[in-house]
Design an enzyme around this catalytic site. Structure first.
Site, short mmCIF file in Angstrom:
data_model
loop_
_atom_site.label_atom_id
_atom_site.label_comp_id
_atom_site.label_asym_id
_atom_site.label_seq_id
_atom_site.Cartn_x
_atom_site.Cartn_y
_atom_site.Cartn_z
N LYS A 53 27.11 0.67 -10.84
CA LYS A 53 27.24 1.02 -12.25
C LYS A 53 28.18 2.21 -12.45
CE LYS A 53 25.24 -2.04 -12.19
NZ LYS A 53 24.50 -2.93 -11.26
N GLY A 66 9.32 2.95 9.86
CA GLY A 66 7.88 2.72 9.89
C GLY A 66 7.55 1.30 10.31
N GLU A 68 32.55 -20.00 -7.09
CA GLU A 68 31.18 -20.34 -7.43
C GLU A 68 30.97 -21.84 -7.16
OE1 GLU A 68 28.21 -18.79 -8.42
OE2 GLU A 68 27.59 -20.87 -8.14
N ALA A 72 15.49 -3.81 -9.56
CA ALA A 72 14.91 -2.49 -9.33
C ALA A 72 13.69 -2.23 -10.21
CB ALA A 72 15.98 -1.43 -9.60
N HIS A 111 21.19 0.58 -39.74
CA HIS A 111 22.52 0.07 -40.08
C HIS A 111 23.55 1.18 -39.95
CE1 HIS A 111 25.66 -2.17 -42.13
NE2 HIS A 111 25.88 -1.09 -42.87
N ASP A 134 11.85 -6.20 -3.42
CA ASP A 134 12.62 -7.31 -2.86
C ASP A 134 11.92 -8.00 -1.70
OD1 ASP A 134 14.53 -6.61 -4.69
OD2 ASP A 134 16.13 -6.24 -3.26
N CYS A 159 19.01 0.82 -3.73
CA CYS A 159 19.36 0.82 -5.15
C CYS A 159 20.18 2.05 -5.52
CB CYS A 159 18.08 0.76 -5.99
SG CYS A 159 18.36 0.89 -7.75
C1 FAD Z 1 25.23 -4.50 -5.14
C2 FAD Z 1 23.88 -4.58 -5.81
C3 FAD Z 1 23.75 -4.18 -7.11
C4 FAD Z 1 22.51 -4.24 -7.73
N1 FAD Z 1 22.41 -3.83 -9.03
C5 FAD Z 1 21.20 -3.88 -9.64
C6 FAD Z 1 21.04 -3.43 -10.98
O1 FAD Z 1 21.99 -3.02 -11.63
N2 FAD Z 1 19.81 -3.46 -11.52
C7 FAD Z 1 18.73 -3.91 -10.83
O2 FAD Z 1 17.63 -3.92 -11.39
N3 FAD Z 1 18.84 -4.33 -9.56
C8 FAD Z 1 20.04 -4.33 -8.95
N4 FAD Z 1 20.16 -4.73 -7.65
C9 FAD Z 1 18.92 -5.12 -6.93
C10 FAD Z 1 18.18 -3.85 -6.47
O3 FAD Z 1 19.05 -3.08 -5.68
C11 FAD Z 1 16.93 -4.21 -5.68
O4 FAD Z 1 16.16 -5.14 -6.40
C12 FAD Z 1 16.13 -2.93 -5.44
O5 FAD Z 1 16.87 -2.02 -4.67
C13 FAD Z 1 14.83 -3.26 -4.72
O6 FAD Z 1 14.13 -2.08 -4.54
P1 FAD Z 1 13.18 -1.86 -3.29
O7 FAD Z 1 12.48 -0.58 -3.54
O8 FAD Z 1 12.39 -3.10 -3.06
O9 FAD Z 1 14.13 -1.73 -2.03
P2 FAD Z 1 15.44 -0.93 -1.63
O10 FAD Z 1 16.13 -0.28 -2.76
O11 FAD Z 1 16.22 -1.88 -0.79
O12 FAD Z 1 14.89 0.23 -0.71
C14 FAD Z 1 14.25 -0.05 0.49
C15 FAD Z 1 14.28 1.15 1.40
O13 FAD Z 1 13.43 0.91 2.51
C16 FAD Z 1 14.03 1.46 3.67
N5 FAD Z 1 13.46 0.79 4.84
C17 FAD Z 1 13.65 -0.48 5.28
N6 FAD Z 1 12.91 -0.71 6.38
C18 FAD Z 1 12.26 0.44 6.66
C19 FAD Z 1 11.35 0.82 7.67
N7 FAD Z 1 10.92 -0.04 8.59
N8 FAD Z 1 10.89 2.08 7.67
C20 FAD Z 1 11.30 2.97 6.72
N9 FAD Z 1 12.16 2.67 5.75
C21 FAD Z 1 12.61 1.41 5.71
C22 FAD Z 1 15.51 1.16 3.47
O14 FAD Z 1 16.29 2.04 4.27
C23 FAD Z 1 15.66 1.42 1.98
O15 FAD Z 1 16.01 2.77 1.76
C24 FAD Z 1 21.39 -4.70 -7.01
C25 FAD Z 1 21.52 -5.11 -5.68
C26 FAD Z 1 22.75 -5.06 -5.09
C27 FAD Z 1 22.88 -5.49 -3.64
#
Ligand code: FAD
Length: 441
Positions: free
Chosen positions: A52, A115, A199, A295, A420, A287, A43
């Site tokens: 953004k 991990g 699309e 996020a 307003h 996710d 994120c």
């Molecule tokens: C281009 C794009 C734009 C987006 N814009 C928005 C937005 O504006 N607003 C919004 O709400 N959401 C947005 N999203 C969605 C948002 O990015 C995700 O929903 C959010 O990042 C999920 O958070 P998370 O903590 O689950 O995982 P992530 O942010 O994916 O973080 C997971 C972390 O876990 C680490 N990891 C993975 N496997 C391991 C392991 N085995 N050991 C240790 N570390 C590991 C990864 O390296 C990563 O750093 C966007 C997504 C994309 C692709």
């Protein structure tokens, strides 16, 4: 093999993981975060935040181009894309530095490495085992997915790469007109790239309310985006081809099977309302689990998971009511049901629609075409959904989300005093329209 003892071990430092870790530490748990890449997760480093930051550049550019409407004469602005990327990096570093600072402040141990789960539900990083007495929180997020017949490689990239290009492309094809695809199309088209947006469904932003999609399509056309709906990409050429059509959970190498963590549909991890997996003391959030991939959803789930692990009774999530925001121009934001979904669910549907131009602020700030649409149930005045397109829609939606969370309906929003001249007055007027009366509209 070194053993380290913690109360809580979080795997992944994105908005799910880092928030879970901070809350766990606040609740008195000795906490570690394991991260295989960089602090802040996808994120902060590759997705929401860089997107953004660049969209903000496109917005400033649009404002400069429209400056003459406000009595300011300027020449045609030029985009220095190198400088745009420098700012993007600065924004990322500031925010990820902030997360590192919060880890220090909360005495959280940050461990670099991948991990994986051990059979007894602890975490292994290289040769080290991190024992977790209270909880392991899996927060490893999601990865890009290709579409049938089109693999990543060469000039075929995912959305994260699209926000990290070193040069402004001349041409770009974006596949998928959902939130990510429209953000990319809207940013690059305004910066001068010739963008074609494909699309497969019959409208842009196909999960949004149909009225919103219609207005978004009109604006995308004005921005020069060639949006081809009901059309599948069939090998057309461009500098970059961006697949913005879906992601999948990052579970590779996590050792879910060995630890007895079961999957739900689509390869996501099955969890209950407190984000508990099928394995004792292992939670999964963000996710990795069902629900919108957002996020703020990940962060809220992180809080719930560790509060549950700490033995607290925590809050439930109403998944349909999580605000959804798309930062294309115009901004689009929504929560709850669309008009069509509300009807299909058998509600006695009432709709209130008001354009930004109906209230003073729309004209003052230069956005008369924005629209607020409130979808409600007539019987008790229940707020079923809210749909906004236009300036600051991503901020404005929160009022309706909050009203619903506090068990307010559209008749209550209709009778709350709004400042307003603000765009929030259009939200109030849309609620009034749903209630069967309206002053401006
Ligand atoms: C281009 C794009 C734009 C987006 N814009 C928005 C937005 O504006 N607003 C919004 O709400 N959401 C947005 N999203 C969605 C948002 O990015 C995700 O929903 C959010 O990042 C999920 O958070 P998370 O903590 O689950 O995982 P992530 O942010 O994916 O973080 C997971 C972390 O876990 C680490 N990891 C993975 N496997 C391991 C392991 N085995 N050991 C240790 N570390 C590991 C990864 O390296 C990563 O750093 C966007 C997504 C994309 C692709």
């Amino acid at each position: 093999m070194a053993d380290q003892q913690f109360d809580c071990v979080v795997v992944g430092s994105g908005p799910g993981g880092y928030v879970a870790a901070i809350r766990a530490a606040q609740l008195g748990m000795k906490t570690a975060v394991v991260e295989k890449d960089v602090v802040g997760g996808r994120c902060l480093n590759y997705a929401c935040i860089p997107a953004k930051a660049i969209l903000r550049t496109a917005d400033v550019l649009t404002e400069i181009r429209e400056a003459s409407d406000f009595g300011i004469t300027v020449g045609e602005p030029e985009v220095d894309f190198g400088a745009v990327q420098v700012r993007r990096d600065r924004v990322i570093k500031t925010l990820t530095g902030g997360v590192s600072g919060l880890f220090k402040k909360n005495e959280i141990t940050y461990i670099e490495g991948a991990g994986s789960l051990t059979a007894d539900g602890n975490v292994k990083v290289g040769d080290d085992t991190l024992a977790a007495s209270k909880c392991v929180v899996l927060a490893t997020g999601s990865v890009k997915r290709h579409i049938p017949g089109l693999e990543f490689g060469g000039n075929v990239i995912g959305t994260e790469e699209a926000w990290a290009l070193s040069e402004l492309p001349k041409t770009m094809i974006v596949i998928g007109a959902g939130a990510s695809g429209t953000e990319i199309a809207s940013a690059y088209a305004r910066m001068g790239t010739e963008v074609t947006l494909y699309e497969g469904l019959d409208r842009v932003l196909p999960t949004e309310d149909a009225d919103i999609s219609k207005l978004a399509a009109r604006s995308f056309k004005k921005q020069g985006i060639d949006a081809k709906t009901s059309t599948f990409y069939e090998g057309q050429e461009a500098d970059w081809i961006v697949i913005a059509a879906g992601r999948g959970p990052d579970v590779e190498g996590l050792g879910l099977d060995a630890a007895g963590v079961k999957l739900a549909e689509n390869g996501l991890i099955a969890v209950d309302g407190a984000l508990r997996t099928s394995a004792a003391k292992i939670y999964a959030i963000g996710d990795l689990v069902p629900g919108p991939a957002l996020a703020h959803k990940a962060s809220d789930e992180g809080i719930i998971a560790v509060e549950d692990a700490a033995g607290l009774s925590t809050h439930p999530i109403s998944y349909p009511d999580i605000p959804r925001a798309t930062f294309c121009t115009p901004n689009v934001a929504s929560f709850g049901l669309t008009e069509e979904q509300a009807k299909a669910a058998g509600h006695d549907v009432v709709v209130g629609k008001v354009q930004y131009g109906a209230v003073g602020a729309g004209t003052v700030y230069g956005d008369r075409t924005g629209l607020v649409k409130v979808v409600g149930d007539k019987k008790y005045g229940e707020l079923l959904g809210g749909h906004i397109i236009g300036a600051k829609a991503t901020e404005l939606i929160q009022e309706l989300v909050n009203a619903k969370a506090l068990e307010g309906g559209f008749p209550e929003v209709a009778r709350m005093i709004h400042g307003h001249p603000t765009l929030s007055e259009a939200v109030m007027e849309a609620a009034r329209a749903a209630d069967g009366w309206v002053i401006h509209g």
